[in-house]
Design a protein around this motif. Structure first.
Motif, mmCIF file in Angstrom:
data_model
loop_
_atom_site.group_PDB
_atom_site.id
_atom_site.type_symbol
_atom_site.label_atom_id
_atom_site.label_comp_id
_atom_site.label_asym_id
_atom_site.label_seq_id
_atom_site.Cartn_x
_atom_site.Cartn_y
_atom_site.Cartn_z
ATOM 1 N N MET A 1 1.167 -2.027 8.608
ATOM 2 C CA MET A 1 1.958 -3.180 8.949
ATOM 3 C C MET A 1 3.301 -3.052 8.247
ATOM 4 O O MET A 1 3.370 -2.696 7.095
ATOM 5 N N THR A 2 4.390 -3.331 8.927
ATOM 6 C CA THR A 2 5.712 -3.326 8.322
ATOM 7 C C THR A 2 6.417 -4.614 8.696
ATOM 8 O O THR A 2 6.121 -5.232 9.705
ATOM 9 N N ASP A 3 7.355 -4.999 7.863
ATOM 10 C CA ASP A 3 8.064 -6.247 8.067
ATOM 11 C C ASP A 3 9.556 -5.957 7.961
ATOM 12 O O ASP A 3 9.995 -5.377 6.971
ATOM 13 N N VAL A 4 10.317 -6.313 8.946
ATOM 14 C CA VAL A 4 11.756 -6.108 8.906
ATOM 15 C C VAL A 4 12.414 -7.459 8.659
ATOM 16 O O VAL A 4 12.294 -8.377 9.456
ATOM 17 N N THR A 5 13.092 -7.564 7.519
ATOM 18 C CA THR A 5 13.750 -8.821 7.168
ATOM 19 C C THR A 5 15.139 -8.528 6.636
ATOM 20 O O THR A 5 15.294 -7.792 5.671
ATOM 21 N N GLY A 6 16.140 -9.107 7.257
ATOM 22 C CA GLY A 6 17.502 -8.963 6.758
ATOM 23 C C GLY A 6 17.938 -7.517 6.663
ATOM 24 O O GLY A 6 17.790 -6.741 7.591
ATOM 25 N N GLU A 7 18.479 -7.167 5.501
ATOM 26 C CA GLU A 7 19.025 -5.840 5.299
ATOM 27 C C GLU A 7 18.003 -4.848 4.757
ATOM 28 O O GLU A 7 18.234 -3.658 4.784
ATOM 29 N N THR A 8 16.915 -5.334 4.204
ATOM 30 C CA THR A 8 15.916 -4.427 3.659
ATOM 31 C C THR A 8 14.603 -4.560 4.410
ATOM 32 O O THR A 8 14.349 -5.555 5.074
ATOM 33 N N ARG A 9 13.793 -3.523 4.287
ATOM 34 C CA ARG A 9 12.497 -3.516 4.952
ATOM 35 C C ARG A 9 11.387 -3.438 3.907
ATOM 36 O O ARG A 9 11.610 -3.020 2.778
ATOM 37 N N THR A 10 10.198 -3.804 4.338
ATOM 38 C CA THR A 10 9.041 -3.867 3.465
ATOM 39 C C THR A 10 7.862 -3.161 4.120
ATOM 40 O O THR A 10 7.634 -3.317 5.311
ATOM 41 N N VAL A 11 7.137 -2.397 3.318
ATOM 42 C CA VAL A 11 5.880 -1.789 3.768
ATOM 43 C C VAL A 11 4.754 -2.630 3.170
ATOM 44 O O VAL A 11 4.747 -2.893 1.960
ATOM 45 N N VAL A 12 3.823 -3.073 4.008
ATOM 46 C CA VAL A 12 2.686 -3.874 3.558
ATOM 47 C C VAL A 12 1.402 -3.189 4.010
ATOM 48 O O VAL A 12 1.275 -2.818 5.179
ATOM 49 N N ALA A 117 6.799 6.175 2.835
ATOM 50 C CA ALA A 117 5.981 5.149 2.178
ATOM 51 C C ALA A 117 4.934 4.598 3.137
ATOM 52 O O ALA A 117 3.782 4.377 2.749
ATOM 53 N N THR A 118 5.315 4.376 4.384
ATOM 54 C CA THR A 118 4.381 3.846 5.374
ATOM 55 C C THR A 118 3.163 4.753 5.509
ATOM 56 O O THR A 118 2.023 4.292 5.549
ATOM 57 N N THR A 119 3.397 6.049 5.544
ATOM 58 C CA THR A 119 2.306 7.025 5.648
ATOM 59 C C THR A 119 1.646 7.265 4.293
ATOM 60 O O THR A 119 0.425 7.293 4.178
ATOM 61 N N GLY A 120 2.457 7.433 3.263
ATOM 62 C CA GLY A 120 1.958 7.779 1.935
ATOM 63 C C GLY A 120 1.020 6.753 1.336
ATOM 64 O O GLY A 120 -0.003 7.118 0.729
ATOM 65 N N TRP A 121 1.322 5.475 1.509
ATOM 66 C CA TRP A 121 0.445 4.450 0.928
ATOM 67 C C TRP A 121 -0.935 4.476 1.570
ATOM 68 O O TRP A 121 -1.931 4.167 0.910
ATOM 69 N N ASN A 122 -1.036 4.841 2.840
ATOM 70 C CA ASN A 122 -2.366 4.986 3.459
ATOM 71 C C ASN A 122 -3.178 6.054 2.733
ATOM 72 O O ASN A 122 -4.364 5.864 2.451
ATOM 73 N N VAL A 123 -2.538 7.177 2.424
ATOM 74 C CA VAL A 123 -3.212 8.267 1.716
ATOM 75 C C VAL A 123 -3.619 7.800 0.319
ATOM 76 O O VAL A 123 -4.758 8.013 -0.118
ATOM 77 N N PHE A 124 -2.697 7.161 -0.405
ATOM 78 C CA PHE A 124 -2.993 6.688 -1.761
ATOM 79 C C PHE A 124 -4.129 5.669 -1.755
ATOM 80 O O PHE A 124 -5.017 5.701 -2.613
ATOM 81 N N LEU A 125 -4.129 4.763 -0.784
ATOM 82 C CA LEU A 125 -5.186 3.747 -0.726
ATOM 83 C C LEU A 125 -6.539 4.360 -0.367
ATOM 84 O O LEU A 125 -7.569 3.910 -0.868
ATOM 85 N N ASP A 126 -6.535 5.383 0.475
ATOM 86 C CA ASP A 126 -7.787 6.096 0.752
ATOM 87 C C ASP A 126 -8.322 6.734 -0.527
ATOM 88 O O ASP A 126 -9.514 6.673 -0.816
ATOM 89 N N ARG A 127 -7.421 7.345 -1.298
ATOM 90 C CA ARG A 127 -7.829 7.964 -2.567
ATOM 91 C C ARG A 127 -8.322 6.913 -3.555
ATOM 92 O O ARG A 127 -9.283 7.154 -4.286
ATOM 93 N N LEU A 128 -7.644 5.776 -3.594
ATOM 94 C CA LEU A 128 -8.060 4.690 -4.471
ATOM 95 C C LEU A 128 -9.493 4.266 -4.148
ATOM 96 O O LEU A 128 -10.332 4.109 -5.038
ATOM 97 N N ASN A 129 -9.788 4.098 -2.875
ATOM 98 C CA ASN A 129 -11.131 3.710 -2.456
ATOM 99 C C ASN A 129 -12.153 4.780 -2.864
ATOM 100 O O ASN A 129 -13.269 4.450 -3.270
ATOM 101 N N GLN A 130 -11.787 6.047 -2.758
ATOM 102 C CA GLN A 130 -12.681 7.132 -3.177
ATOM 103 C C GLN A 130 -12.954 7.066 -4.675
ATOM 104 O O GLN A 130 -14.082 7.265 -5.127
ATOM 105 N N VAL A 131 -11.909 6.806 -5.460
ATOM 106 C CA VAL A 131 -12.070 6.688 -6.916
ATOM 107 C C VAL A 131 -12.999 5.527 -7.237
ATOM 108 O O VAL A 131 -13.901 5.642 -8.063
ATOM 109 N N LEU A 132 -12.790 4.391 -6.588
ATOM 110 C CA LEU A 132 -13.646 3.226 -6.819
ATOM 111 C C LEU A 132 -15.092 3.525 -6.443
ATOM 112 O O LEU A 132 -16.012 3.184 -7.191
#
Length: 136
Positions: A1-12, A117-132
Protein backbone atom coordinates in the motif's frame (compact mmCIF):
# COMPACT_ATOMS: atom_id res chain seq x y z
CA UNK A 1 0.00 0.00 0.00
CA UNK A 2 1.33 3.48 -0.81
CA UNK A 3 -0.05 6.89 -0.06
CA UNK A 4 0.60 9.98 -2.15
CA UNK A 5 0.16 13.19 -0.18
CA UNK A 6 1.36 16.63 -1.17
CA UNK A 7 5.01 16.80 -2.09
CA UNK A 8 6.16 13.65 -0.34
CA UNK A 9 5.11 10.04 -0.55
CA UNK A 10 4.75 7.34 2.08
CA UNK A 11 5.24 3.58 1.99
CA UNK A 12 2.88 1.70 4.34
CA UNK A 13 3.06 -2.02 5.09
CA UNK A 14 0.85 -3.93 7.51
CA UNK A 15 1.20 -7.48 8.70
CA UNK A 16 -0.96 -9.54 11.02
CA UNK A 17 1.54 -11.58 13.03
CA UNK A 18 0.67 -14.57 15.20
CA UNK A 19 3.06 -13.36 17.91
CA UNK A 20 2.28 -11.18 20.95
CA UNK A 21 3.36 -7.51 20.95
CA UNK A 22 6.14 -8.17 23.47
CA UNK A 23 7.82 -10.66 21.17
CA UNK A 24 7.43 -8.40 18.13
CA UNK A 25 8.81 -5.46 20.12
CA UNK A 26 11.92 -7.47 21.04
CA UNK A 27 12.53 -8.29 17.36
CA UNK A 28 12.21 -4.59 16.49
CA UNK A 29 14.50 -3.38 19.27
CA UNK A 30 17.11 -5.98 20.20
CA UNK A 31 20.32 -5.52 18.21
CA UNK A 32 21.02 -9.21 17.58
CA UNK A 33 17.46 -9.77 16.32
CA UNK A 34 17.43 -6.62 14.15
CA UNK A 35 20.59 -7.89 12.49
CA UNK A 36 18.82 -11.14 11.57
CA UNK A 37 15.96 -9.51 9.67
CA UNK A 38 17.05 -5.97 8.75
CA UNK A 39 20.72 -4.93 8.83
CA UNK A 40 23.79 -4.81 11.06
CA UNK A 41 23.34 -1.99 13.57
CA UNK A 42 24.19 -0.36 16.88
CA UNK A 43 20.55 0.21 17.90
CA UNK A 44 19.18 1.13 21.32
CA UNK A 45 15.47 1.84 21.89
CA UNK A 46 16.16 5.19 23.56
CA UNK A 47 14.81 8.48 22.15
CA UNK A 48 17.72 10.57 20.93
CA UNK A 49 20.02 7.57 20.34
CA UNK A 50 21.83 7.86 17.02
CA UNK A 51 22.66 4.64 15.22
CA UNK A 52 23.64 3.24 11.85
CA UNK A 53 22.23 0.40 9.82
CA UNK A 54 24.81 -1.22 7.54
CA UNK A 55 24.21 -3.27 4.41
CA UNK A 56 26.28 -4.33 1.41
CA UNK A 57 24.82 -1.40 -0.57
CA UNK A 58 25.68 1.23 2.04
CA UNK A 59 24.77 2.78 5.37
CA UNK A 60 21.67 4.37 6.82
CA UNK A 61 22.09 7.05 9.50
CA UNK A 62 19.27 7.02 12.02
CA UNK A 63 18.09 8.64 15.23
CA UNK A 64 15.42 7.24 17.55
CA UNK A 65 12.52 9.71 17.70
CA UNK A 66 10.07 7.71 19.85
CA UNK A 67 10.10 4.39 21.68
CA UNK A 68 7.05 3.31 23.66
CA UNK A 69 7.46 -0.40 24.44
CA UNK A 70 5.06 -2.69 22.61
CA UNK A 71 3.28 0.29 21.03
CA UNK A 72 5.38 2.58 18.83
CA UNK A 73 8.94 2.91 17.57
CA UNK A 74 10.01 5.72 15.28
CA UNK A 75 13.37 6.75 13.87
CA UNK A 76 14.83 8.97 11.18
CA UNK A 77 16.25 7.21 8.11
CA UNK A 78 18.90 9.07 6.09
CA UNK A 79 20.68 7.42 3.18
CA UNK A 80 21.79 8.34 -0.31
CA UNK A 81 19.94 11.68 -0.37
CA UNK A 82 16.76 10.34 1.25
CA UNK A 83 15.67 11.88 4.54
CA UNK A 84 12.65 10.01 5.87
CA UNK A 85 11.05 8.68 9.03
CA UNK A 86 10.22 5.04 9.75
CA UNK A 87 7.44 4.43 12.28
CA UNK A 88 6.42 1.02 13.61
CA UNK A 89 3.05 0.72 15.34
CA UNK A 90 2.05 -2.44 17.23
CA UNK A 91 -1.55 -3.24 18.08
CA UNK A 92 -2.54 -6.31 20.11
CA UNK A 93 -5.16 -8.45 18.38
CA UNK A 94 -7.00 -11.64 19.32
CA UNK A 95 -4.52 -13.66 17.26
CA UNK A 96 -1.29 -11.76 17.96
CA UNK A 97 -0.14 -8.36 16.73
CA UNK A 98 -1.07 -6.05 13.89
CA UNK A 99 2.25 -4.49 12.86
CA UNK A 100 2.23 -1.34 10.74
CA UNK A 101 5.36 0.12 9.18
CA UNK A 102 5.20 3.57 7.66
CA UNK A 103 8.13 5.28 5.95
CA UNK A 104 7.40 8.91 5.13
CA UNK A 105 9.35 11.57 3.29
CA UNK A 106 9.96 10.34 -0.26
CA UNK A 107 10.21 13.30 -2.62
CA UNK A 108 8.58 13.18 -6.03
CA UNK A 109 12.10 13.06 -7.53
CA UNK A 110 13.08 10.00 -5.46
CA UNK A 111 11.31 7.34 -7.51
CA UNK A 112 14.13 4.79 -7.22
CA UNK A 113 14.23 5.08 -3.42
CA UNK A 114 10.44 4.93 -3.22
CA UNK A 115 10.23 1.79 -5.38
CA UNK A 116 13.15 0.24 -3.51
CA UNK A 117 11.43 0.81 -0.16
CA UNK A 118 8.10 -0.47 -1.47
CA UNK A 119 9.74 -3.76 -2.47
CA UNK A 120 12.42 -3.88 0.23
CA UNK A 121 10.08 -3.61 3.20
CA UNK A 122 8.18 -6.69 1.97
CA UNK A 123 11.45 -8.65 2.07
CA UNK A 124 12.38 -7.27 5.51
CA UNK A 125 8.93 -8.05 6.93
CA UNK A 126 9.08 -11.60 5.57
CA UNK A 127 12.45 -12.01 7.31
CA UNK A 128 11.05 -10.50 10.49
CA UNK A 129 8.24 -13.06 10.50
CA UNK A 130 10.81 -15.85 9.98
CA UNK A 131 12.87 -14.59 12.94
CA UNK A 132 9.76 -14.47 15.12
CA UNK A 133 8.67 -17.96 14.07
CA UNK A 134 12.14 -19.40 14.70
CA UNK A 135 11.86 -18.31 18.34
CA UNK A 136 8.71 -20.37 18.99
Amino acid sequence: MTDVTGETRTVVKERQLKHPPGKVWRALTQKHLIEEWLMACDFKAEPGHEFELQASWGRVSCKVLAAEPQKILSYSWKSQGLESVVTWTLKKTETGTLLRMEQTGFGQDQEQAFRGATTGWNVFLDRLNQVLSSQD
